[in-house]
Write an enzyme that holds these catalytic residues in place. Structure first.
Site, PDB file in Angstrom:
ATOM      1  CE  LYS A   1      -4.135  -0.357   2.424  1.00 58.16           C
ATOM      2  NZ  LYS A   1      -4.880  -0.214   3.681  1.00 58.16           N
TER       3      LYS A   1
ATOM      4  N   GLY B   1     -34.669  -0.714  -3.164  1.00 54.04           N
ATOM      5  CA  GLY B   1     -33.968  -1.603  -4.089  1.00 54.04           C
ATOM      6  C   GLY B   1     -33.329  -2.754  -3.339  1.00 54.04           C
TER       7      GLY B   1
ATOM      8  CB  THR C   1     -12.893   0.509  13.668  1.00 52.44           C
ATOM      9  OG1 THR C   1     -13.720   1.328  12.805  1.00 52.44           O
ATOM     10  CG2 THR C   1     -11.904   1.382  14.380  1.00 52.44           C
TER      11      THR C   1
ATOM     12  CG  PHE D   1     -19.706  12.977   8.802  1.00 50.43           C
ATOM     13  CD1 PHE D   1     -20.480  12.102   9.542  1.00 50.43           C
ATOM     14  CD2 PHE D   1     -19.086  14.032   9.462  1.00 50.43           C
ATOM     15  CE1 PHE D   1     -20.656  12.272  10.908  1.00 50.43           C
ATOM     16  CE2 PHE D   1     -19.254  14.220  10.829  1.00 50.43           C
ATOM     17  CZ  PHE D   1     -20.036  13.336  11.557  1.00 50.43           C
TER      18      PHE D   1
ATOM     19  CB  CYS E   1     -19.506   2.831   6.265  1.00 50.88           C
ATOM     20  SG  CYS E   1     -17.868   3.260   5.683  1.00 50.88           S
TER      21      CYS E   1
ATOM     22  CE  LYS F   1     -19.180   7.711   9.740  1.00 50.71           C
ATOM     23  NZ  LYS F   1     -17.860   7.463   9.264  1.00 50.71           N
TER      24      LYS F   1
HETATM   25  C1  UGA Z   1     -21.679   6.055   4.129  1.00 50.77           C
HETATM   26  C2  UGA Z   1     -22.305   7.389   4.567  1.00 50.77           C
HETATM   27  O1  UGA Z   1     -23.213   7.866   3.581  1.00 50.77           O
HETATM   28  C3  UGA Z   1     -21.215   8.445   4.792  1.00 50.77           C
HETATM   29  O2  UGA Z   1     -21.788   9.648   5.276  1.00 50.77           O
HETATM   30  C4  UGA Z   1     -20.216   7.904   5.812  1.00 50.77           C
HETATM   31  O3  UGA Z   1     -19.150   8.820   6.031  1.00 50.77           O
HETATM   32  C5  UGA Z   1     -19.630   6.589   5.297  1.00 50.77           C
HETATM   33  O4  UGA Z   1     -20.701   5.650   5.089  1.00 50.77           O
HETATM   34  C6  UGA Z   1     -18.686   6.076   6.339  1.00 50.77           C
HETATM   35  O5  UGA Z   1     -19.139   5.716   7.420  1.00 50.77           O
HETATM   36  O6  UGA Z   1     -17.474   6.154   6.131  1.00 50.77           O
HETATM   37  P1  UGA Z   1     -20.766   5.103   1.802  1.00 50.77           P
HETATM   38  O7  UGA Z   1     -20.542   3.817   2.530  1.00 50.77           O
HETATM   39  O8  UGA Z   1     -19.722   5.629   0.894  1.00 50.77           O
HETATM   40  O9  UGA Z   1     -21.066   6.289   2.862  1.00 50.77           O
HETATM   41  O10 UGA Z   1     -22.066   4.873   0.934  1.00 50.77           O
HETATM   42  P2  UGA Z   1     -23.535   5.503   0.811  1.00 50.77           P
HETATM   43  O11 UGA Z   1     -23.568   6.487  -0.274  1.00 50.77           O
HETATM   44  O12 UGA Z   1     -24.041   5.920   2.139  1.00 50.77           O
HETATM   45  O13 UGA Z   1     -24.342   4.229   0.327  1.00 50.77           O
HETATM   46  C7  UGA Z   1     -24.421   3.085   1.184  1.00 50.77           C
HETATM   47  C8  UGA Z   1     -25.293   2.027   0.574  1.00 50.77           C
HETATM   48  O14 UGA Z   1     -26.651   2.419   0.633  1.00 50.77           O
HETATM   49  C9  UGA Z   1     -25.015   1.702  -0.897  1.00 50.77           C
HETATM   50  O15 UGA Z   1     -25.006   0.297  -1.044  1.00 50.77           O
HETATM   51  C10 UGA Z   1     -26.163   2.346  -1.634  1.00 50.77           C
HETATM   52  O16 UGA Z   1     -26.466   1.684  -2.821  1.00 50.77           O
HETATM   53  C11 UGA Z   1     -27.280   2.188  -0.624  1.00 50.77           C
HETATM   54  N1  UGA Z   1     -28.390   3.181  -0.765  1.00 50.77           N
HETATM   55  C12 UGA Z   1     -28.149   4.502  -0.590  1.00 50.77           C
HETATM   56  C13 UGA Z   1     -29.682   2.728  -1.023  1.00 50.77           C
HETATM   57  O17 UGA Z   1     -29.916   1.513  -1.161  1.00 50.77           O
HETATM   58  N2  UGA Z   1     -30.702   3.636  -1.099  1.00 50.77           N
HETATM   59  C14 UGA Z   1     -30.489   4.956  -0.944  1.00 50.77           C
HETATM   60  O18 UGA Z   1     -31.476   5.734  -1.027  1.00 50.77           O
HETATM   61  C15 UGA Z   1     -29.189   5.413  -0.689  1.00 50.77           C
END
Ligand code: UGA
Length: 436
Positions: free
Chosen positions: A37, A257, A88, A153, A264, A208
């Site tokens: 890495k 969906g 973590t 975030f 996360c 968080k």
């Molecule tokens: C998520 C949070 O949105 C961030 O704010 C946070 O910082 C991050 O985790 C973390 O803890 O580090 P992320 O995991 O990148 O971010 O992804 P998201 O955009 O939140 O999507 C998560 C999942 O939810 C995806 O599988 C997405 O397809 C799904 N999703 C999202 C849905 O099924 N429906 C929705 O309306 C939105």
């Protein structure tokens, strides 16, 4: 004023944060013990797909403000702030988060830590971790260590932008010194109007977990409504639009969906349940068990729909479109799409997985799954297609060009992104999750 900082642990969070801090003008030393890495980062590659990050990484390396090394040295010991960004992950065989990497990070740091330097945790942790780490660090150093918490975030896909222009900055501090240093390091962001919440350590940690639990709850809420819609003839997507006009509810994160995945949301709701249980208030978040279950049930629903259409899956070719947990990411951790492919494979189907960029991860983790890089070729002789990750190129597919290739014109839209009438005109039977 530019400051000297270290960023310890250069995964998704740390790699992005180190670039963001360098872009703010600070002198940044990134510390990563994994030699592969580290070599990637030194060559200007983050090692994962994140739009714009490699470019920014190269620019910051070239600026001379950003450098990477495997361990602390006299130079890194001079830093005014040490950011802890190690992972973590969920503990094997338990819901709880494994915080051991944080303890190793502070054990390595302690001999070099100077009084007045501030250690700032950014990793997602169970509430109470910062307090325990402060005590451990003070024992190791022999002086009262300054430890603060500053949760991150960022979302995958928009990581750098989210780091530099977050909706809010949260800093949990124990002292005026830690607050002053954090205000200084984030000064350009604060000056540009990013709201700042200064609070205690426990609140900062809990923000968080609470934010991710709320987001997961919204998604599972609409997926629960989707279950009702499917048996009653209603349409969960229209329902989401209708309730979303109420500003108290809002229209974001209500896309029904195949549900949520990634590194996360699933792990964080489980860690919150585990921590609440440890604190004797498990019942307060017991509902998250249902949130998790609703989410996992969506994946089974897709298999049930396949069986309803094809009968026994054995010998049937099922094409799964998507492997990443969401578009614009090559991350397959806890991915609904990948899980659906595995479930169909276990049910005897001949599964073929397509994804524009995440197939390397699939081949590595699940060699039992067949993969295809050519999207149009992937459709050849398919008995069923499952759209599981809403990549733009799947939305843009021309069903007329696909109709002659497949064995059976049957598609499950697991993300509600297809123009059903277009596909139906081409002869396809379209089943959209959440529609009766
Ligand atoms: C998520 C949070 O949105 C961030 O704010 C946070 O910082 C991050 O985790 C973390 O803890 O580090 P992320 O995991 O990148 O971010 O992804 P998201 O955009 O939140 O999507 C998560 C999942 O939810 C995806 O599988 C997405 O397809 C799904 N999703 C999202 C849905 O099924 N429906 C929705 O309306 C939105």
């Amino acid at each position: 004023m530019p400051m000297k900082v270290t960023v310890i642990g250069l995964g998704y969070l740390g790699a992005t944060h180190s670039v963001a801090m360098s872009k703010l003008g600070h002198q940044v030393i990134g510390i990563e013990q994994n030699p592969e890495k580290l070599a990637e980062l030194q060559a200007g590659r983050a090692g994962f797909f994140e739009p714009g990050l490699d470019q920014a990484l190269k620019e910051e390396l070239a600026s001379g403000r950003l450098s990477f090394q495997s361990n602390h040295n006299a130079d890194s010991a001079e830093a005014e702030i040490h950011f802890l960004c190690v992972g973590t992950p969920q503990t094997e065989g338990s819901l709880a988060a494994d915080t051991s990497y944080l303890y190793s990070a502070i054990t390595d740091l302690a001999p070099l830590l100077k009084p007045g330097s501030v250690v700032v945790g950014k990793s997602t942790v169970p509430v109470g971790t910062a307090k325990a780490l402060t005590e451990k660090l003070s024992n190791l150093t022999g002086f009262e260590a300054e430890l603060a918490w500053n949760p991150e975030f960022l979302r995958e896909g928009t990581a750098l932008g989210d780091s530099l222009r977050p909706d809010r900055l949260v800093i949990g501090v124990n002292s005026a010194l830690a607050e002053a240093k954090l205000r200084e390091v984030f000064e350009p962001m604060i000056a540009s109007g990013v709201p700042l919440i200064v609070t205690d350590l426990a609140t900062a940690e809990l923000v968080k977990g609470a934010a991710n639990a709320f987001l997961a709850t919204k998604i599972s809420f609409i997926n629960a409504m989707a279950e009702i819609a499917e048996v009653s003839g209603a349409d969960a997507s229209q329902l989401a639009i209708a309730i979303g006009y109420d500003e108290r509810i809002g229209n974001k994160f209500l896309r029904n969906g195949v549900g949520f995945g990634g590194g996360c949301l699933p792990k964080d709701i489980r860690a919150l349940m585990a921590r609440a249980e440890e604190l004797g208030v498990g019942e307060a978040v017991a509902y998250l068990k249902e949130i998790d279950k609703i989410n996992l049930r969506r994946r089974i629903r897709v298999i049930d729909l396949l069986k309803a259409e094809l009968g026994e899956l054995s010998g049937k070719k099922v094409l799964v479109l998507g492997a990443a947990f969401k578009p614009d990411s090559d991350d397959v951790r806890d991915s609904p799409a990948l899980d659906i492919a595995l479930l169909a494979n276990q049910a005897g189907a001949n599964v073929l997985v397509h994804d524009p960029i995440a197939l390397a991860g699939v081949n590595k983790k699940h060699p039992e799954l067949a993969t295809e890089t050519d999207l149009h070729q992937a459709f050849d002789n398919a008995d069923a297609v499952v759209l599981a990750t809403e990549w733009q190129e799947y939305r843009d597919l021309d069903p007329k060009l696909i109709a002659d290739k497949v064995n059976r014109k049957f598609i499950i839209d697991g993300r509600n992104v297809l123009d059903n009438s277009l596909w139906q005109t081409a002869g396809f039977k379209v089943v959209s999750l959440g529609k009766g």
